[in-house]
Design a protein around this motif. Structure first.
Motif, short mmCIF file in Angstrom:
data_model
loop_
_atom_site.label_atom_id
_atom_site.label_comp_id
_atom_site.label_asym_id
_atom_site.label_seq_id
_atom_site.Cartn_x
_atom_site.Cartn_y
_atom_site.Cartn_z
N TYR A 33 0.18 -1.02 0.20
CA TYR A 33 0.41 -0.25 -0.04
C TYR A 33 0.89 1.21 -0.03
O TYR A 33 1.85 1.24 -0.06
CB TYR A 33 -1.13 0.35 0.80
CG TYR A 33 -0.30 -0.50 2.38
CD1 TYR A 33 0.25 0.77 3.00
CD2 TYR A 33 0.04 -1.37 3.52
CE1 TYR A 33 0.92 1.26 3.96
CE2 TYR A 33 0.71 -1.24 4.52
CZ TYR A 33 0.83 -0.43 4.46
OH TYR A 33 1.89 -0.26 5.75
N HIS A 35 0.69 5.88 -1.20
CA HIS A 35 0.74 7.00 -2.71
C HIS A 35 -0.51 6.73 -2.73
O HIS A 35 -0.98 7.15 -3.65
CB HIS A 35 1.14 6.07 -4.14
CG HIS A 35 2.97 6.41 -3.53
ND1 HIS A 35 3.60 7.73 -3.07
CD2 HIS A 35 4.11 5.78 -2.91
CE1 HIS A 35 4.44 7.63 -3.33
NE2 HIS A 35 4.94 6.69 -3.57
N THR A 37 -2.94 4.49 -2.95
CA THR A 37 -3.56 3.23 -4.27
C THR A 37 -4.07 2.40 -3.60
O THR A 37 -4.20 2.33 -2.10
CB THR A 37 -2.21 2.63 -4.71
OG1 THR A 37 -1.74 2.28 -3.89
CG2 THR A 37 -1.49 3.63 -5.79
N GLN A 38 -5.47 1.79 -3.86
CA GLN A 38 -6.38 0.63 -3.42
C GLN A 38 -4.85 -0.33 -3.02
O GLN A 38 -3.69 -0.76 -3.24
CB GLN A 38 -6.97 0.12 -4.43
CG GLN A 38 -8.17 0.95 -4.19
CD GLN A 38 -9.09 0.69 -3.20
OE1 GLN A 38 -8.43 0.49 -2.73
NE2 GLN A 38 -10.28 1.16 -3.32
N LEU A 40 -3.29 -3.50 -2.43
CA LEU A 40 -3.21 -4.73 -3.33
C LEU A 40 -2.48 -5.89 -2.42
O LEU A 40 -0.99 -5.63 -1.61
CB LEU A 40 -1.58 -4.32 -4.29
CG LEU A 40 -1.62 -5.71 -5.82
CD1 LEU A 40 -2.66 -5.39 -6.20
CD2 LEU A 40 -0.52 -5.25 -6.70
N GLU A 69 7.60 -2.25 -8.73
CA GLU A 69 7.31 -1.48 -7.92
C GLU A 69 8.50 -1.39 -7.59
O GLU A 69 9.04 -3.21 -6.85
CB GLU A 69 5.95 -1.50 -7.21
CG GLU A 69 4.62 -1.35 -8.21
CD GLU A 69 4.34 -0.56 -8.58
OE1 GLU A 69 4.95 0.53 -8.19
OE2 GLU A 69 2.45 -0.49 -8.67
#
Length: 197
Positions: A33, A35, A37-38, A40, A69
């Motif tokens: 997780y 930034h 974002t959802q 993951l 990433e």
């Protein structure tokens, strides 16, 4: 700082049963997780992740379904008895981004004579550093320090680009005076009785 490459798979199964199945396959459930974002949910290779986590604040390059990433470990859960990895939270980072992390403090040198004790008030120093240039550890010389001496956060030399994320007057290390050994209680009582006689 070392960068470790790991191949991760996204997962759609959740709960204790799914986590147990993942661990039986020598893998570790995790979540990525950051930034905005959802989160993951991932399945990570257990042995490779265990080796990577031996380095504090390791930078992990994740290959997730062909996309790369960068992440750093945020929270690691281990089995309290056996020590194996149960779950890991990873924080998404970008090259050039500054992150706040805790860097282990190591000491070198000998204290002044006298049997004094060195107390680590902080085992790790909170600092802000670029995600791809996080130092593995900070080394502090305690050579010749006497009882009552202390090392503050501002006294520790930081690598270029690294700044303190704690009050600069925070005590990191201090030297405690050696305590005189107390005589056993029985001997003290005998001494008092002899004095009275």
């Amino acid at each position: 700082m070392s960068e470790v490459k790991l191949v991760a798979q996204t997962r759609t199964e959740f709960g204790k049963g799914a986590a147990r199945r993942i661990r039986r396959e020598s893998k570790v459930p995790g979540v990525l997780y950051g930034h905005g974002t959802q989160p993951l949910h991932l399945t990570l290779p257990g042995h490779d992740l265990l080796l990577a986590l031996r380095t504090p604040n390791v930078l992990i390059s994740l290959d997730i379904d062909g996309k790369t990433e960068l992440a750093i470990p945020k929270a690691v859960q281990r089995d309290p008895l056996k020590g194996f990895l149960e779950h890991v939270d990873l924080l998404l980072v970008k090259r050039g981004e500054k992150v706040t992390v805790e860097i282990p403090v190591h000491t070198e040198g000998e204290l002044a004579a006298g049997g004094n004790l060195l107390e680590h008030v902080l085992n790790a120093l909170p600092v802000e550093a670029e995600a791809t240039h996080i130092p593995e550890a900070l080394t502090v010389s305690v050579e010749g320090l006497a009882a009552g001496a202390s090392v503050h956060a501002k006294d520790i030399a930081l690598p270029s680009g690294v700044t303190l994320a704690v009050d600069e007057d925070a005590v990191v290390l201090q030297v405690l005076a050696a305590q005189a050994e107390e005589a056993p209680a029985g001997e003290e009582a005998e001494g008092e009785e002899a004095a009275e006689a």
